[in-house]
Design a protein around this motif. Structure first.
Motif, PDB file in Angstrom:
ATOM      1  N   GLU A 114       0.832  -1.204   0.000  1.00 25.79           N
ATOM      2  CA  GLU A 114       0.000   0.000   0.000  1.00 25.79           C
ATOM      3  C   GLU A 114       0.866   1.254   0.000  1.00 25.79           C
ATOM      4  OE1 GLU A 114      -3.281   2.056   2.929  1.00 25.79           O
ATOM      5  OE2 GLU A 114      -3.078  -0.120   2.942  1.00 25.79           O
ATOM      6  N   VAL A 115       1.953   1.219   0.767  1.00 27.61           N
ATOM      7  CA  VAL A 115       2.818   2.387   0.870  1.00 27.61           C
ATOM      8  C   VAL A 115       3.810   2.436  -0.294  1.00 27.61           C
ATOM      9  CG1 VAL A 115       4.552   3.524   2.316  1.00 27.61           C
ATOM     10  CG2 VAL A 115       2.568   2.472   3.359  1.00 27.61           C
ATOM     11  N   ILE A 116       4.422   1.295  -0.573  1.00 30.69           N
ATOM     12  CA  ILE A 116       5.388   1.214  -1.674  1.00 30.69           C
ATOM     13  C   ILE A 116       4.678   0.541  -2.833  1.00 30.69           C
ATOM     14  CG2 ILE A 116       7.664   0.395  -2.368  1.00 30.69           C
ATOM     15  CD1 ILE A 116       8.192  -0.117   0.640  1.00 30.69           C
ATOM     16  N   PRO A 170      14.432  -1.808  -6.948  1.00 25.65           N
ATOM     17  CA  PRO A 170      14.967  -0.539  -7.420  1.00 25.65           C
ATOM     18  C   PRO A 170      15.298   0.359  -6.217  1.00 25.65           C
ATOM     19  CG  PRO A 170      12.892  -1.049  -8.520  1.00 25.65           C
ATOM     20  CD  PRO A 170      13.089  -2.066  -7.463  1.00 25.65           C
ATOM     21  N   LYS A 171      16.237   1.277  -6.416  1.00 26.24           N
ATOM     22  CA  LYS A 171      16.734   2.096  -5.315  1.00 26.24           C
ATOM     23  C   LYS A 171      15.627   2.865  -4.591  1.00 26.24           C
ATOM     24  CE  LYS A 171      20.172   5.606  -4.125  1.00 26.24           C
ATOM     25  NZ  LYS A 171      20.000   5.298  -2.754  1.00 26.24           N
ATOM     26  N   GLU A 172      14.698   3.484  -5.350  1.00 25.93           N
ATOM     27  CA  GLU A 172      13.642   4.264  -4.710  1.00 25.93           C
ATOM     28  C   GLU A 172      12.754   3.379  -3.837  1.00 25.93           C
ATOM     29  OE1 GLU A 172      12.904   3.892  -8.454  1.00 25.93           O
ATOM     30  OE2 GLU A 172      14.879   4.824  -8.538  1.00 25.93           O
ATOM     31  N   VAL A 207      13.030   0.748   3.506  1.00 29.12           N
ATOM     32  CA  VAL A 207      13.864   0.994   4.685  1.00 29.12           C
ATOM     33  C   VAL A 207      13.203   2.046   5.582  1.00 29.12           C
ATOM     34  CG1 VAL A 207      16.085   1.913   5.463  1.00 29.12           C
ATOM     35  CG2 VAL A 207      16.014   0.263   3.601  1.00 29.12           C
ATOM     36  N   ALA A 208      12.669   3.107   4.977  1.00 31.48           N
ATOM     37  CA  ALA A 208      11.988   4.147   5.759  1.00 31.48           C
ATOM     38  C   ALA A 208      10.751   3.571   6.453  1.00 31.48           C
ATOM     39  CB  ALA A 208      11.593   5.307   4.853  1.00 31.48           C
ATOM     40  N   GLU A 215       9.952   3.102  10.599  1.00 31.71           N
ATOM     41  CA  GLU A 215       8.730   3.578  11.247  1.00 31.71           C
ATOM     42  C   GLU A 215       7.967   2.433  11.898  1.00 31.71           C
ATOM     43  OE1 GLU A 215       6.489   5.593   8.277  1.00 31.71           O
ATOM     44  OE2 GLU A 215       7.974   7.168   8.037  1.00 31.71           O
ATOM     45  N   GLY A 216       8.395   1.207  11.655  1.00 30.79           N
ATOM     46  CA  GLY A 216       7.741   0.055  12.262  1.00 30.79           C
ATOM     47  C   GLY A 216       6.457  -0.342  11.570  1.00 30.79           C
ATOM     48  N   PHE A 217       6.325  -0.082  10.300  1.00 27.28           N
ATOM     49  CA  PHE A 217       5.160  -0.432   9.495  1.00 27.28           C
ATOM     50  C   PHE A 217       3.881   0.199  10.037  1.00 27.28           C
ATOM     51  CE2 PHE A 217       8.141  -3.950   8.867  1.00 27.28           C
ATOM     52  CZ  PHE A 217       8.277  -3.898   7.503  1.00 27.28           C
TER      53      PHE A 217
END
Length: 157
Positions: free
Chosen positions: A71-73, A127-129, A135-136, A140-142
């Motif tokens: 959902e986020v990525i 991919p890097k992005e 990682v971010a 944040e702990g999902f």
């Protein structure tokens, strides 16, 4: 004399019956709501199971996390498959470490080594992005599950 006996037995019967009625009705134990009517108790016996909940497997843990991650990525199906297999692999390794119950320093070193291996494998696969976004999210702990939408400033004239 006879009236004294009758009075004594009547008083004794009254006192005993009042205590019995009081015990059955439940005065003083939270079942009296003040209106003269008692609250209906749950007739189903409360049972507590002594069984511990079954721990989740690595696959189940990843299955629970993947919707939040995707959902986020914004991952395509290939990237989702790579990420889920990598996460499953390393969660299994973390579980094995917990079973081994190593000493403090050895456990810390092993966990750091696994984290480094996992990050290298994900860095190579994504991919890097998307890797940076993962990682971010991991830091944040999902917890953050939705992207923040930019607010548009409307000028009032």
């Amino acid at each position: 004399m006879k009236t004294k006996k009758i009075f004594f037995y009547a008083t004794l019967t009254f006192v005993l019956s009042v205590s019995t009625v009081e015990a059955q009705y439940g005065y003083g134990n939270g079942y009296n709501n003040g209106s003269g009517r008692g609250r209906v108790r749950n007739q189903m016996p409360q049972t507590q199971s002594n069984e511990k909940p079954k721990p989740l497997t690595a696959e189940e843990i990843v299955e629970l996390q993947m919707p939040k991650i995707t959902e986020v990525i914004e991952l395509n199906s290939f990237e989702q498959a790579v990420l889920s297999t990598t996460l499953t692999k390393y969660i299994k390794k973390y579980m094995e470490l917990q079973i081994l119950k190593l000493e403090g320093e050895k456990m810390k070193e092993s966990i750091e080594k696994l984290q480094k291996e996992q990050s290298e494998e994900l860095k190579a696969a994504l991919p890097k992005e998307k890797y940076d976004a993962y990682v971010a999210l991991e830091k944040e702990g999902f917890k953050k599950t939705k992207k923040k939408k930019k607010k548009k400033n409307k000028k009032k004239e």
